[in-house]
Design an enzyme around this catalytic site. Structure first.
Site, mmCIF file in Angstrom:
data_model
loop_
_atom_site.group_PDB
_atom_site.id
_atom_site.type_symbol
_atom_site.label_atom_id
_atom_site.label_comp_id
_atom_site.label_asym_id
_atom_site.label_seq_id
_atom_site.Cartn_x
_atom_site.Cartn_y
_atom_site.Cartn_z
ATOM 1 N N ASP A 66 36.193 27.978 41.445
ATOM 2 C CA ASP A 66 35.312 26.896 40.985
ATOM 3 C C ASP A 66 34.521 26.268 42.122
ATOM 4 O OD1 ASP A 66 36.375 27.247 38.383
ATOM 5 O OD2 ASP A 66 38.129 26.105 39.004
ATOM 6 N N LYS A 101 30.239 29.446 42.695
ATOM 7 C CA LYS A 101 29.733 30.781 43.051
ATOM 8 C C LYS A 101 28.516 31.125 42.199
ATOM 9 C CE LYS A 101 33.928 32.415 42.147
ATOM 10 N NZ LYS A 101 34.816 31.254 42.176
ATOM 11 N N GLY A 157 35.098 31.630 35.140
ATOM 12 C CA GLY A 157 34.087 30.951 34.344
ATOM 13 C C GLY A 157 32.971 30.463 35.224
ATOM 14 N N HIS A 158 31.797 31.067 35.052
ATOM 15 C CA HIS A 158 30.629 30.620 35.822
ATOM 16 C C HIS A 158 29.634 30.027 34.849
ATOM 17 C CE1 HIS A 158 31.593 34.061 38.854
ATOM 18 N NE2 HIS A 158 32.532 33.164 38.774
ATOM 19 N N GLN A 204 37.228 34.128 40.853
ATOM 20 C CA GLN A 204 38.391 33.508 41.504
ATOM 21 C C GLN A 204 38.084 33.288 42.988
ATOM 22 O OE1 GLN A 204 39.389 36.367 39.257
ATOM 23 N NE2 GLN A 204 39.296 34.714 37.799
HETATM 24 P P1 IMO Z 1 36.532 31.105 38.787
HETATM 25 O O1 IMO Z 1 35.959 32.474 38.857
HETATM 26 C C1 IMO Z 1 40.000 28.500 39.251
HETATM 27 C C2 IMO Z 1 43.985 30.200 38.547
HETATM 28 C C3 IMO Z 1 44.721 29.647 37.333
HETATM 29 C C4 IMO Z 1 46.150 29.766 37.807
HETATM 30 C C5 IMO Z 1 46.151 31.066 38.589
HETATM 31 C C6 IMO Z 1 46.644 32.264 37.801
HETATM 32 O O2 IMO Z 1 36.007 30.270 37.686
HETATM 33 O O3 IMO Z 1 36.491 30.429 40.110
HETATM 34 P P2 IMO Z 1 45.569 33.697 35.860
HETATM 35 O O4 IMO Z 1 45.144 33.308 34.460
HETATM 36 O O5 IMO Z 1 44.470 34.276 36.673
HETATM 37 O O6 IMO Z 1 46.809 34.550 35.848
HETATM 38 O O7 IMO Z 1 46.018 32.307 36.539
HETATM 39 O O8 IMO Z 1 44.797 31.280 38.986
HETATM 40 N N1 IMO Z 1 42.623 30.719 38.277
HETATM 41 C C7 IMO Z 1 41.493 30.074 38.563
HETATM 42 N N2 IMO Z 1 41.270 28.850 39.057
HETATM 43 N N3 IMO Z 1 38.934 29.266 38.973
HETATM 44 C C8 IMO Z 1 39.106 30.517 38.505
HETATM 45 O O9 IMO Z 1 38.092 31.376 38.356
HETATM 46 C C9 IMO Z 1 40.429 30.959 38.234
HETATM 47 N N4 IMO Z 1 40.982 32.093 37.762
HETATM 48 C C10 IMO Z 1 42.320 31.942 37.792
HETATM 49 O O10 IMO Z 1 44.349 28.322 37.070
HETATM 50 O O11 IMO Z 1 46.486 28.726 38.685
HETATM 51 MG MG MG Z 2 35.633 28.545 37.084
#
Ligand code: IMO
Ligand code: MG
Length: 422
Positions: free
Chosen positions: A14, A17, A41-42, A222
């Site tokens: 988050d 990106k 989520g973008h 992520q």
């Molecule tokens: P973007 O691309 C923030 C976190 C989850 C959890 C851990 C494992 O939007 O930056 P998962 O469902 O992947 O097995 O969860 O990773 N997490 C993220 N946190 N932004 C994301 O994606 C995330 N994708 C997974 O909250 O702590």
């Molecule tokens: Mg996100």
């Protein structure tokens, strides 16, 4: 030859990106997602319309950009089809979408298993997004997974029945509802029909594109500290969102990679559980959350917020070989009177830049802060770094000085154009 540029998250996701990707993909022939699934989520705002992308590379919004979902991605077909339909409903073509035949498919039992495992962890929850990400990667590595190629060629029924039989045994032990294979097969055969036209050998496609001197942009999902190898294990996701995941998630060789941009915010945030040294569980954290609208795109959860941690950023730079920084929300942090920047960890009386993802090590560390003046004012229309107010310059210069990676992008506001390109 054109090099492949990469955009990665530097902390816990988050970082914004999407904004950097949106800018860079305007000049990209191909925009690629490499790892993760719809846990990402973008959100991007264009012409007053807000799009939330979970799977499709946001480059799809440029009609000349080919959008590729790489082999390292895990795909929930229901979500992907929803995204395709949403784009079409808003007048965007999805003709330029390509999906790797090797990407693995998420089935409903992966999601059920994700939720069940979280329940079983009791007070040690990871805080997953409950999208089935961990379980689908488990099947991939266990070698019983079903790939998009199998799905669209209708060669998945036998394996699926076997998988469901095995999962149902586990569900039975825990008194969880049984999964019905036949219902899933009917549904997924429908999905297969819809997705078939998009499926391709993206490894060859990308390789040919490199030979033809096309510009390729890899969109990270992520982030570094959520990496299964380099993150704060076990509070991580089940893939490699670091630079290595770009190679394994696309089939692009390391020698083709050019710029590796690390995206961060002028403060920090985290969703889910796990250590977070500079977290502000107080009024400051709450203020940052409100000013930065720090609520999840995927799960709507309020994000934990705190100061920017340069010890962690240096680590992200090390494991990714960052060539440039993209700092978002400089306007947001500039709304505070005083800003703190973590410039070291104090442990046993000694200050160092030694980062660790070990929760026990971190529990004994204390962040060492430098304080900066805030009140940057409205910077959203500034286009040159030199024109920023002195307070903002001091803050940014210090980040650059300590991390020793040049700042290439500065986010100055919510709008698509509110950015300084250095
Ligand atoms: P973007 O691309 C923030 C976190 C989850 C959890 C851990 C494992 O939007 O930056 P998962 O469902 O992947 O097995 O969860 O990773 N997490 C993220 N946190 N932004 C994301 O994606 C995330 N994708 C997974 O909250 O702590
Ligand atoms: Mg996100």
């Amino acid at each position: 030859m054109n090099k492949v540029d990469v955009v990665l998250g530097s902390f816990y996701g988050d970082e914004g990106k999407g904004k950097i990707i949106d800018y860079l993909s305007q000049n990209a022939d191909i925009s690629v997602r490499c790892t993760g699934g719809n846990n990402a989520g973008h959100s991007i705002e264009i012409d007053g319309k807000k799009f939330a992308f979970h799977l499709i590379p946001s480059g799809i919004l440029n009609k000349n950009t080919l959008a590729v979902i790489g082999n390292g991605v895990v795909i929930d077909p229901r979500v992907l089809i929803e995204e395709i339909e949403n784009l079409k409903a808003n007048g965007y073509s999805t003709e330029n979408l390509r999906i790797s035949d090797r990407a693995h498919v998420i089935f409903p039992y992966h999601i059920e298993m994700d939720k069940l495992q979280e329940e079983l962890r009791k007070e040690d929850k990871i805080g997953t997004t409950a999208r089935g990400i961990g379980p689908v990667y488990c099947d991939k590595f266990e070698r019983c997974g079903i790939r998009i190629g199998d799905l669209v060629n209708k060669k998945f029924e036998k394996q699926l029945r076997k998988n469901i039989e095995n999962k149902n045994k586990i569900f039975e032990i825990y008194g969880h509802n049984q999964v019905n294979a036949s219902d899933i097969i009917i549904k997924y055969n429908e999905y297969a029909e819809i997705l078939k036209p998009y499926v391709a050998d993206t490894v060859t496609l990308l390789h040919n594109a490199i030979q033809e001197n096309k510009k390729i942009l890899c969109e990270g999902a992520q982030a570094t500290l959520l990496d299964i190898d380099f993150g704060s294990y076990p509070y991580v996701t089940s893939s490699n969102p670091t630079v290595g995941g770009v190679c394994t998630g696309t089939g692009i060789g390391a020698k083709y990679i050019g710029e590796v941009y690390g995206v961060l915010k002028a403060y920090s945030s985290r969703v889910g559980e796990g250590p977070y040294l500079t977290e502000q569980k107080n009024e400051i954290g709450d203020t940052i959350r409100e000013l930065g609208h720090e609520y999840g795109t995927t799960t709507k959860r309020p994000r934990r917020c705190g100061w920017l941690d340069l010890v962690a950023l240096k680590y992200a730079s090390m494991v990714n070989g960052l060539t440039g920084l993209a700092i978002n929300h400089v306007d947001t942090i500039g709304k505070l009177d005083k800003i703190k920047l973590c410039v070291g960890y104090k442990k046993d009386g000694k200050v160092s830049m030694n980062f660790s993802t070990d929760a026990e090590y971190l529990a004994d560390c204390e962040p060492v802060y430098e304080e900066f003046e805030g009140n940057f004012g409205d910077i959203s229309n500034i286009k040159n770094r030199e024109d920023l107010p002195e307070n903002a310059k001091k803050y940014l210069n210090r980040i650059e000085e300590i991390v020793n990676v040049p700042i290439k992008f500065i986010g100055t506001g919510a709008g698509r154009d509110a950015m300084i390109i250095c």
